[in-house]
Structure formats: C-alpha cells, structure tokens
Design a protein around this motif. Structure first.
Motif, PDB file in Angstrom:
ATOM      1  N   TYR A   1       0.866  -1.169   0.000  1.00 18.38           N
ATOM      2  CA  TYR A   1       0.000   0.000   0.000  1.00 18.38           C
ATOM      3  C   TYR A   1       0.906   1.223   0.000  1.00 18.38           C
ATOM      4  O   TYR A   1       1.784   1.355   0.856  1.00 18.38           O
ATOM      5  CB  TYR A   1      -0.899   0.004   1.235  1.00 18.38           C
ATOM      6  N   THR A   2       0.718   2.089  -0.971  1.00 21.60           N
ATOM      7  CA  THR A   2       1.487   3.316  -1.074  1.00 21.60           C
ATOM      8  C   THR A   2       0.511   4.481  -1.061  1.00 21.60           C
ATOM      9  O   THR A   2      -0.500   4.460  -1.759  1.00 21.60           O
ATOM     10  CB  THR A   2       2.299   3.352  -2.392  1.00 21.60           C
ATOM     11  N   SER A   3       0.818   5.487  -0.260  1.00 22.67           N
ATOM     12  CA  SER A   3      -0.013   6.692  -0.236  1.00 22.67           C
ATOM     13  C   SER A   3       0.906   7.895  -0.156  1.00 22.67           C
ATOM     14  O   SER A   3       1.998   7.827   0.388  1.00 22.67           O
ATOM     15  CB  SER A   3      -0.970   6.684   0.953  1.00 22.67           C
ATOM     16  N   GLY A   4       0.450   8.991  -0.727  1.00 25.22           N
ATOM     17  CA  GLY A   4       1.271  10.186  -0.662  1.00 25.22           C
ATOM     18  C   GLY A   4       0.754  11.315  -1.507  1.00 25.22           C
ATOM     19  O   GLY A   4      -0.358  11.292  -2.028  1.00 25.22           O
ATOM     20  N   VAL A   5       1.614  12.293  -1.643  1.00 25.26           N
ATOM     21  CA  VAL A   5       1.300  13.511  -2.384  1.00 25.26           C
ATOM     22  C   VAL A   5       2.405  13.738  -3.400  1.00 25.26           C
ATOM     23  O   VAL A   5       3.587  13.588  -3.101  1.00 25.26           O
ATOM     24  CB  VAL A   5       1.199  14.721  -1.425  1.00 25.26           C
ATOM     25  N   SER A   6       2.000  14.105  -4.613  1.00 21.30           N
ATOM     26  CA  SER A   6       2.961  14.372  -5.678  1.00 21.30           C
ATOM     27  C   SER A   6       2.799  15.805  -6.163  1.00 21.30           C
ATOM     28  O   SER A   6       1.696  16.310  -6.295  1.00 21.30           O
ATOM     29  CB  SER A   6       2.719  13.404  -6.838  1.00 21.30           C
ATOM     30  N   PHE A   7       3.934  16.445  -6.426  1.00 24.05           N
ATOM     31  CA  PHE A   7       3.946  17.806  -6.969  1.00 24.05           C
ATOM     32  C   PHE A   7       4.587  17.830  -8.351  1.00 24.05           C
ATOM     33  O   PHE A   7       5.013  18.862  -8.825  1.00 24.05           O
ATOM     34  CB  PHE A   7       4.753  18.732  -6.043  1.00 24.05           C
ATOM     35  N   ALA A   8       4.691  16.678  -8.981  1.00 24.65           N
ATOM     36  CA  ALA A   8       5.426  16.567 -10.234  1.00 24.65           C
ATOM     37  C   ALA A   8       4.743  17.322 -11.372  1.00 24.65           C
ATOM     38  O   ALA A   8       3.573  17.107 -11.657  1.00 24.65           O
ATOM     39  CB  ALA A   8       5.575  15.093 -10.613  1.00 24.65           C
ATOM     40  N   ASN A   9       5.477  18.181 -12.025  1.00 21.45           N
ATOM     41  CA  ASN A   9       5.084  18.903 -13.239  1.00 21.45           C
ATOM     42  C   ASN A   9       3.847  19.798 -13.079  1.00 21.45           C
ATOM     43  O   ASN A   9       3.298  20.239 -14.082  1.00 21.45           O
ATOM     44  CB  ASN A   9       4.857  17.931 -14.400  1.00 21.45           C
ATOM     45  N   THR A  10       3.351  20.002 -11.890  1.00 19.01           N
ATOM     46  CA  THR A  10       2.193  20.884 -11.694  1.00 19.01           C
ATOM     47  C   THR A  10       2.390  21.668 -10.399  1.00 19.01           C
ATOM     48  O   THR A  10       3.006  21.182  -9.460  1.00 19.01           O
ATOM     49  CB  THR A  10       0.873  20.082 -11.578  1.00 19.01           C
ATOM     50  N   PRO A  11       1.842  22.865 -10.333  1.00 15.98           N
ATOM     51  CA  PRO A  11       1.980  23.631  -9.102  1.00 15.98           C
ATOM     52  C   PRO A  11       1.062  23.133  -7.982  1.00 15.98           C
ATOM     53  O   PRO A  11       1.333  23.343  -6.815  1.00 15.98           O
ATOM     54  CB  PRO A  11       1.608  25.044  -9.511  1.00 15.98           C
ATOM     55  N   GLU A  12      -0.049  22.464  -8.335  1.00 18.62           N
ATOM     56  CA  GLU A  12      -0.946  21.990  -7.293  1.00 18.62           C
ATOM     57  C   GLU A  12      -0.571  20.555  -6.893  1.00 18.62           C
ATOM     58  O   GLU A  12      -0.012  19.804  -7.683  1.00 18.62           O
ATOM     59  CB  GLU A  12      -2.413  22.053  -7.730  1.00 18.62           C
ATOM     60  N   GLU A  13      -0.905  20.211  -5.685  1.00 16.71           N
ATOM     61  CA  GLU A  13      -0.573  18.870  -5.222  1.00 16.71           C
ATOM     62  C   GLU A  13      -1.633  17.868  -5.666  1.00 16.71           C
ATOM     63  O   GLU A  13      -2.802  18.199  -5.805  1.00 16.71           O
ATOM     64  CB  GLU A  13      -0.425  18.838  -3.707  1.00 16.71           C
ATOM     65  N   ARG A  14      -1.182  16.645  -5.916  1.00 18.06           N
ATOM     66  CA  ARG A  14      -2.079  15.551  -6.278  1.00 18.06           C
ATOM     67  C   ARG A  14      -1.804  14.393  -5.328  1.00 18.06           C
ATOM     68  O   ARG A  14      -0.673  13.951  -5.212  1.00 18.06           O
ATOM     69  CB  ARG A  14      -1.823  15.103  -7.718  1.00 18.06           C
ATOM     70  N   SER A  15      -2.845  13.950  -4.651  1.00 19.50           N
ATOM     71  CA  SER A  15      -2.654  12.806  -3.753  1.00 19.50           C
ATOM     72  C   SER A  15      -2.831  11.518  -4.551  1.00 19.50           C
ATOM     73  O   SER A  15      -3.553  11.474  -5.541  1.00 19.50           O
ATOM     74  CB  SER A  15      -3.625  12.867  -2.590  1.00 19.50           C
ATOM     75  N   HIS A  16      -2.159  10.503  -4.084  1.00 21.73           N
ATOM     76  CA  HIS A  16      -2.296   9.201  -4.735  1.00 21.73           C
ATOM     77  C   HIS A  16      -2.277   8.099  -3.686  1.00 21.73           C
ATOM     78  O   HIS A  16      -1.657   8.228  -2.642  1.00 21.73           O
ATOM     79  CB  HIS A  16      -1.172   8.981  -5.763  1.00 21.73           C
ATOM     80  N   LYS A  17      -3.011   7.037  -3.992  1.00 12.39           N
ATOM     81  CA  LYS A  17      -3.036   5.823  -3.187  1.00 12.39           C
ATOM     82  C   LYS A  17      -2.976   4.665  -4.162  1.00 12.39           C
ATOM     83  O   LYS A  17      -3.646   4.676  -5.184  1.00 12.39           O
ATOM     84  CB  LYS A  17      -4.306   5.745  -2.345  1.00 12.39           C
ATOM     85  N   GLN A  18      -2.166   3.677  -3.823  1.00 11.75           N
ATOM     86  CA  GLN A  18      -2.015   2.541  -4.721  1.00 11.75           C
ATOM     87  C   GLN A  18      -1.896   1.259  -3.906  1.00 11.75           C
ATOM     88  O   GLN A  18      -1.173   1.205  -2.911  1.00 11.75           O
ATOM     89  CB  GLN A  18      -0.768   2.719  -5.586  1.00 11.75           C
ATOM     90  N   VAL A  19      -2.600   0.250  -4.332  1.00  7.85           N
ATOM     91  CA  VAL A  19      -2.504  -1.080  -3.750  1.00  7.85           C
ATOM     92  C   VAL A  19      -1.982  -1.997  -4.842  1.00  7.85           C
ATOM     93  O   VAL A  19      -2.447  -1.949  -5.980  1.00  7.85           O
ATOM     94  CB  VAL A  19      -3.880  -1.575  -3.247  1.00  7.85           C
ATOM     95  N   ALA A  20      -1.002  -2.815  -4.505  1.00 11.07           N
ATOM     96  CA  ALA A  20      -0.419  -3.732  -5.484  1.00 11.07           C
ATOM     97  C   ALA A  20       0.017  -5.008  -4.765  1.00 11.07           C
ATOM     98  O   ALA A  20      -0.006  -5.082  -3.535  1.00 11.07           O
ATOM     99  CB  ALA A  20       0.772  -3.080  -6.174  1.00 11.07           C
ATOM    100  N   ALA A  21       0.406  -6.002  -5.528  1.00  4.81           N
ATOM    101  CA  ALA A  21       0.954  -7.246  -4.980  1.00  4.81           C
ATOM    102  C   ALA A  21       2.243  -7.552  -5.734  1.00  4.81           C
ATOM    103  O   ALA A  21       2.240  -7.632  -6.958  1.00  4.81           O
ATOM    104  CB  ALA A  21      -0.039  -8.375  -5.121  1.00  4.81           C
ATOM    105  N   LEU A  22       3.313  -7.687  -4.997  1.00  8.98           N
ATOM    106  CA  LEU A  22       4.611  -7.985  -5.592  1.00  8.98           C
ATOM    107  C   LEU A  22       4.959  -9.451  -5.345  1.00  8.98           C
ATOM    108  O   LEU A  22       5.202  -9.843  -4.204  1.00  8.98           O
ATOM    109  CB  LEU A  22       5.700  -7.098  -4.982  1.00  8.98           C
TER     110      LEU A  22
END
Length: 172
Positions: free
Chosen positions: A112-133
C-alpha cells in the motif's frame, strides 16, 4: 565345581563394575513449530519481521508458511512525499536432514502506497495505490538446536530488480 561357579560369579561382578553402569542416550532434536524472524532486505524489500509456523512433511521436508510486516518507509523528495507499507506472505519449503537446510519459497507481498505528488504541476495531487509484488526465494538456512536461526537467500522480486536478504531469528 564350587570353585568354578565362584570364579564365574566373581568374573561377571568385576566385568559389570569395570564396564561402567552409565549409558549414553542419543538426544533427539526438538522440532520447533514456530519462529520469529527479522530480515534485512529479502521479500520485505528493505526489511521485515515475520512469524513462521512449521509443518513437518512425510518425506522429512518442512512446509513453513509465514506472515510479516515491513515497516513504512517514507519517500521525501522535491516532487514526492509518500509512504510505503508491505505485508510479506510467504510459503517456504525447507529440505535437509541436519541443521543446514535448503530453502525454496514463493511469496505474494501486498503493498500500500499513499502520498502527495507535486510533479510537473503547481498543485498537489494525492495518490493511493494497492499492489501485490510476487517474489521467489532460494537460500540457505541454519536451524540451531537451541533455537537460533540464520538464513541468507536470493529473493528476486518479479517487478523489481533481483534482490537478496539475510535474516536472524529464534524458533520455539
């Protein structure tokens, strides 16, 4: 005739006294069904702590499923602020008749990954991801008679680069 009987009895008494009355029994190893293992690297990517339950198989091998937790590792950079959690679920088979074992295994590691990204945009974008490795394990395990466990293994994680891990544990 009585002298012969007396000498025979004396011979057996002396034989009994000098051969000793101590007997040495071979101590059978104790099968330890549970283990707690701390791993650096391995299926938990950076590290994990796992509980393992062992089930003896008819052919002398041991089936050892385990569940663990990998600590949260934050990623802080100029463009990303996130946390990463993992629960390693492993199925291992231990083969060998002594304290040294070949270890073969497979694991699915829900993440489970959660966080905030500021990549290439001035506003923040939150993201959540569930995966199986998924991951495999080929390794060596030392299982000491008093509970100490040491293992090292090649643990390639399928969608990441090849990986390895070392562990220290205690079985009970």
């Amino acid at each position: 005739m009585k002298l012969l009987q007396l000498l025979s009895a004396l011979f057996f008494v002396i034989l009994f006294l000098f051969t000793g009355s101590q007997s040495y029994a071979q101590e059978l190893p104790v099968f330890r069904k549970n283990a707690i293992v701390a791993e650096l690297g391995g299926t938990g990517v950076f590290g994990s702590i796992s509980y393992e339950r062992r089930i003896p198989l008819k052919n002398g091998a041991i089936f050892a499923p385990s569940i663990g937790i990998a600590p949260a590792f934050p990623e802080h950079s100029k463009n990303v602020d996130s946390k990463f959690y993992m629960i390693p679920l492993q199925l291992n088979w231990l083969m060998g008749k002594s304290t040294s074992k070949l270890e073969l295994g497979f694991s699915i590691n829900p993440t489970y990954t959660s966080g905030v990204s500021f990549a290439n945009t001035p506003e923040e974008r939150s993201h959540k991801q569930v995966a199986a490795l998924p991951s495999f394990r080929v390794g060596y395990r030392y299982m000491g008679r008093k509970g100490l466990e040491i293992r090292a293994g090649y643990t390639p994680i399928i969608f990441i680069n090849p990986w390895a891990g070392v562990s220290l544990g205690y079985s009970f």
